[in-house]
Structures are given as C-alpha cells and as structure tokens.
Design an enzyme around this catalytic site. Structure first.
Site, PDB file in Angstrom:
ATOM      1  N   ASN A 168       0.842  -1.194   0.000  1.00 15.18           N
ATOM      2  CA  ASN A 168       0.000   0.000   0.000  1.00 15.18           C
ATOM      3  C   ASN A 168       0.876   1.243   0.000  1.00 15.18           C
ATOM      4  O   ASN A 168       2.103   1.148  -0.046  1.00 15.18           O
ATOM      5  CB  ASN A 168      -0.956  -0.022   1.202  1.00 15.18           C
ATOM      6  CG  ASN A 168      -0.206  -0.149   2.510  1.00 15.18           C
ATOM      7  OD1 ASN A 168       0.560   0.725   2.896  1.00 15.18           O
ATOM      8  ND2 ASN A 168      -0.420  -1.269   3.203  1.00 15.18           N
ATOM      9  N   ASP A 188      -4.433  -6.481   4.668  1.00 13.24           N
ATOM     10  CA  ASP A 188      -5.541  -7.317   5.124  1.00 13.24           C
ATOM     11  C   ASP A 188      -5.543  -8.674   4.427  1.00 13.24           C
ATOM     12  O   ASP A 188      -6.085  -9.651   4.952  1.00 13.24           O
ATOM     13  CB  ASP A 188      -6.877  -6.624   4.869  1.00 13.24           C
ATOM     14  CG  ASP A 188      -7.033  -5.377   5.725  1.00 13.24           C
ATOM     15  OD1 ASP A 188      -6.618  -5.412   6.892  1.00 13.24           O
ATOM     16  OD2 ASP A 188      -7.562  -4.371   5.215  1.00 13.24           O
ATOM     17  N   LYS A 209       9.891 -16.306 -10.621  1.00 15.89           N
ATOM     18  CA  LYS A 209       9.207 -15.164 -11.224  1.00 15.89           C
ATOM     19  C   LYS A 209       8.158 -15.661 -12.222  1.00 15.89           C
ATOM     20  O   LYS A 209       8.438 -16.496 -13.081  1.00 15.89           O
ATOM     21  CB  LYS A 209      10.221 -14.264 -11.934  1.00 15.89           C
ATOM     22  CG  LYS A 209       9.573 -13.068 -12.624  1.00 15.89           C
ATOM     23  CD  LYS A 209      10.598 -12.247 -13.383  1.00 15.89           C
ATOM     24  CE  LYS A 209       9.915 -11.112 -14.144  1.00 15.89           C
ATOM     25  NZ  LYS A 209      10.880 -10.327 -14.945  1.00 15.89           N
ATOM     26  N   PHE A 250      -5.048   2.725  14.580  1.00 12.33           N
ATOM     27  CA  PHE A 250      -5.294   3.739  13.556  1.00 12.33           C
ATOM     28  C   PHE A 250      -6.304   3.203  12.559  1.00 12.33           C
ATOM     29  O   PHE A 250      -6.404   1.986  12.344  1.00 12.33           O
ATOM     30  CB  PHE A 250      -4.002   4.104  12.833  1.00 12.33           C
ATOM     31  CG  PHE A 250      -3.229   5.218  13.493  1.00 12.33           C
ATOM     32  CD1 PHE A 250      -3.024   6.423  12.843  1.00 12.33           C
ATOM     33  CD2 PHE A 250      -2.710   5.059  14.773  1.00 12.33           C
ATOM     34  CE1 PHE A 250      -2.313   7.446  13.456  1.00 12.33           C
ATOM     35  CE2 PHE A 250      -1.989   6.072  15.386  1.00 12.33           C
ATOM     36  CZ  PHE A 250      -1.795   7.278  14.721  1.00 12.33           C
ATOM     37  N   LYS A 283     -14.577  -0.386  14.670  1.00  9.63           N
ATOM     38  CA  LYS A 283     -13.236  -0.937  14.910  1.00  9.63           C
ATOM     39  C   LYS A 283     -12.851  -0.818  16.382  1.00  9.63           C
ATOM     40  O   LYS A 283     -12.285  -1.750  16.969  1.00  9.63           O
ATOM     41  CB  LYS A 283     -12.217  -0.203  14.038  1.00  9.63           C
ATOM     42  CG  LYS A 283     -10.823  -0.787  14.057  1.00  9.63           C
ATOM     43  CD  LYS A 283      -9.940  -0.114  13.012  1.00  9.63           C
ATOM     44  CE  LYS A 283      -8.588  -0.792  12.919  1.00  9.63           C
ATOM     45  NZ  LYS A 283      -7.741  -0.185  11.857  1.00  9.63           N
ATOM     46  N   LYS A 320     -12.292  -4.432  18.187  1.00  7.27           N
ATOM     47  CA  LYS A 320     -10.888  -4.754  18.487  1.00  7.27           C
ATOM     48  C   LYS A 320     -10.538  -4.527  19.952  1.00  7.27           C
ATOM     49  O   LYS A 320      -9.401  -4.757  20.361  1.00  7.27           O
ATOM     50  CB  LYS A 320      -9.971  -3.907  17.596  1.00  7.27           C
ATOM     51  CG  LYS A 320     -10.283  -3.981  16.097  1.00  7.27           C
ATOM     52  CD  LYS A 320     -10.134  -5.376  15.536  1.00  7.27           C
ATOM     53  CE  LYS A 320     -10.561  -5.439  14.073  1.00  7.27           C
ATOM     54  NZ  LYS A 320      -9.688  -4.723  13.164  1.00  7.27           N
TER      55      LYS A 320
END
Length: 409
Positions: A217, A286, A296, A332, A346, A350
């Site tokens: 990301n 995730d 490869k 976060f 969340k 959590k």
C-alpha cells in the site's frame, strides 16, 4: 526526524540560547539557527570573537530576529547584566560547534567571554556538540574534559566521522543541523513517559506474489515514526516494529524491521506482554496471496491469471484479546467514507482504548504528507482535531493515552 510541523507547541514560550564558537563548522550553526528560528521559541545567539571570523553576526541576527551577543561589555545593549539575564531566561543552552578551547573552559569553570560567562551562570539543560580536528578530539585531555562535562550533567552530542576541513579523516565533524535540532527538542520535552515501555508499529507490509512482485500500500511510515520519536523524546523505552520505509529510525528507538504481515504479527506478539502502551500505526495488509510462486511469473504464463487471496492475522484484534492488565491500546483507521461509523466499529470490535481515524480524501490527511487531520475515538465519544503536523499529533495522542493510564491508577 527532520524539523517540521510548523511552530511546534513544545517550543511555545521557551528561550533557547545557541552558542557558536570559532571553528569552520560555524557555518552549519546558521542552518540550526534557521530551524530554531522557525519554531515558537525565543532564540538568542552568543558568538565568540573567533566565531565571528567565520560567520558574521548579521547572519544569525537575520535568522533569529534577536541581536547577537559577543562582547560581555557591549554598551549598545539595553542596560542589564546581559550574561546573567540570558542565563536566567534560557530553557536550553546548546553550543554548536563547541571547540576544544570552549570545552576546556567549560570543564574548568573559566568564564572569560560572553559565551563562557553565560554558560557558567545558566542552570538550564546544556548541550555541547564538539567539532574539531580528529587529533584534537581524540586527545586524552579533550576526552577528559568531555567526561568532566558529562559528570556535571552536560549532554555531549557525539561528533560524526568522515573527511574533515583540515583534510584528515576521522571523528570530529559537527552532526547535521537536523540532529542538533532534535537534541534541542529532546531537552525541552517533558519526561512524563520515563519508565514506560512503548511499542509502535509503522509503515506498510509487503505480501509476496513471487520473488519479484508483492502486494502493498501507499504508507510511507511517517506517522508511526513520529509517534515513536515523540514517545522516546518524552522518556519512554520505545520499540518500533516497522515495515519497509525510506525513513531513518528515530534517535533512541529500537527498530525491528519486518516485511510481511505475518512477520509483523510475530514481532509484535512476542513483545506485547511487557508493554505499557501499544500504538499500532502500521498499514498492515488485510490480504495476502494464498501461495507465492517460487520463481518469477512470466508474462506468457500470467495471461488471464487469477490471484487467490487469504486474510492475514488481525494484529489489533489479537492485542485487544490478549493484552496485559493496565496496558493501553491505540489503533489507527484510514477510511474513504463513513469515517466515524467504521472507526467506532473498529474501536469496539478490536477492544482498543482509542482509534485515531483519518479520511484519505481530506486535504492534508493522506499518505506522504507531513500533516494529518484526524478524529480521535474513545468510549467517551469522537473528537475532531484540526489539521496539524504529524509530530504535533503524536504528542496529542500521548497526552490522551497518558490521561487514560492515570485514570486507571
């Protein structure tokens, strides 16, 4: 970390005295003066007569908007005992560069010019950054003098090694202005986290597709690194579990490099039980490929290829279920819509104490920027904070997490 975050609150109402002694490295002190001058602090510069041969006083006066002091008996200053006045006002005093001569005077208590007189009278934290020829620095007499200063509570900033102005190679280079700036900032920071152990996660993770490619990301890790730096400045013992980034680890922080989500899970889980505060800033993947190719994947073999994914371990959920008594847990959340609703969910699922939530679409709150605009969610509700530097936000986060700890004790 680099100086940033605008007029950092830590500098509000503070007086910083920068002493500049006579070495070629005096030119680097101008950049430090510039960085300090951009904060909210009142910055004063004292130069030795020799220093003024390398850089003019006007340079520093322009950068800090205060007149430079050189002569103890300068009659052009407003009447007061100038060295005593500055010594009383100073919240931190840094000498950069500090020559062997000034270091020897400090160690012996000699006060024969404006700089050494003010230093002797000051009772604030003092820092010295030696810069000199490597033979002078390594000389046993200089090393004895530095050890004397350490015994009296002066912080000695170790010089860098490399090619010196004299042509020699070795120890004796003045550290970069960003390092000196951070040292001043640490000296001003409250030590309200001394004795606490803090674990921070930061950066992205990489999930291998084959030996060449991976899923990841856009996280740069900057927010997590600022959080780790803030905790360290305030006295905590900090462990930073970090995915791949281009950032240097903050001073005084133990960095644990990892790559995949599974590696991050294992690094965090093995250290979590002894932490007082955990702040999970990392942008952990995730999903990961169910299988990674050993070789490869060639273009011809990938026509119409389907990549099968599986869930990675949920680190925050694991921490919420297994945390030690009294431990404070902060996560976060980055969203693109329904920020508060998703982040509230969340927080509850959590079992976290606080969620720091931001919207990727909000200006100044995305990846690779020095600022952030967040909403803090706790059991007490949601609080929207204004746009601020990520360094300032890190301190805001710890102010609230420390308040939670106090409420429980």
């Amino acid at each position: 970390m680099q100086p940033g975050g605008g007029r950092i609150a830590m500098f509000e109402g503070k007086t910083i005295v920068l002493g500049v002694s006579g070495g070629i490295a005096a030119y680097k002190a101008a950049q430090l003066a510039s960085d300090l001058g951009k904060t909210a602090a009142d910055v004063h510069v004292i130069m030795t007569g020799n220093a003024a041969q390398f850089v003019t006083p006007l340079t520093f006066e322009t950068l800090v908007n205060n007149r430079v002091a050189i002569d103890t008996f300068d009659r052009n200053f407003e009447y007061n005992v100038e060295h005593v006045s500055l010594a009383k006002k100073a919240d931190v005093f840094i000498v950069a560069p500090a020559t062997a001569n000034v270091i020897a005077k400090m160690a012996a208590g000699i006060a024969d010019d404006m700089l050494t007189t003010t230093l002797l009278a000051a009772r604030c934290p003092k820092l010295v950054a030696p810069a000199m020829n490597t033979g002078m620095y390594d000389n046993p007499i200089t090393q004895r003098n530095l050890e004397t200063l350490r015994r009296f509570g002066v912080t000695v900033l170790e010089p860098d090694s490399g090619l010196l102005a004299c042509g020699d190679t070795g120890r004796g280079r003045l550290p970069a202005p960003a390092v000196l700036f951070e040292a001043v900032r640490r000296a001003l920071a409250p030590q309200d986290m001394a004795g606490l152990r803090v674990l921070v996660t930061a950066g992205p993770t990489r999930e291998a597709v084959d030996p060449v490619r991976f899923l990841s990301n856009r996280s740069t890790g900057r927010m997590g690194y600022e959080v780790a730096a803030a905790a360290s400045r305030r006295g905590a013992a900090v462990t930073l579990v970090t995915g791949p980034t281009a950032l240097a680890a903050p001073q005084g922080v133990e960095a644990v490099p990892v790559e995949s989500a599974q590696e991050m899970f294992e690094a965090v889980a093995s250290r979590a039980s002894v932490q007082d505060i955990i702040v999970k800033c990392a942008a952990v993947a995730d999903f990961r490929p169910r299988t990674a190719a050993a070789d490869k994947i060639k273009k011809g073999a990938s026509e119409g290829m389907t990549l099968e994914l599986e869930r990675t371990r949920d680190i925050l959920a694991y921490l919420g279920q297994t945390r030690a008594p009294g431990q404070v847990l902060c996560g976060f959340s980055m969203e693109t819509r329904d920020l508060v609703a998703h982040s509230q969910e969340k927080l509850e699922k959590k079992h976290a104490d606080m969620i720091v939530a931001n919207n990727l679409n909000e200006p100044g709150a995305g990846f690779a920027v020095p600022t952030n605009a967040v909403t803090l969610l706790t059991k007490a509700g949601a609080e929207k904070l204004p746009l601020m530097g990520k360094d300032a936000l890190a301190d805001e986060i710890f102010d609230r997490l420390l308040a939670m700890r106090r409420e429980r004790t």
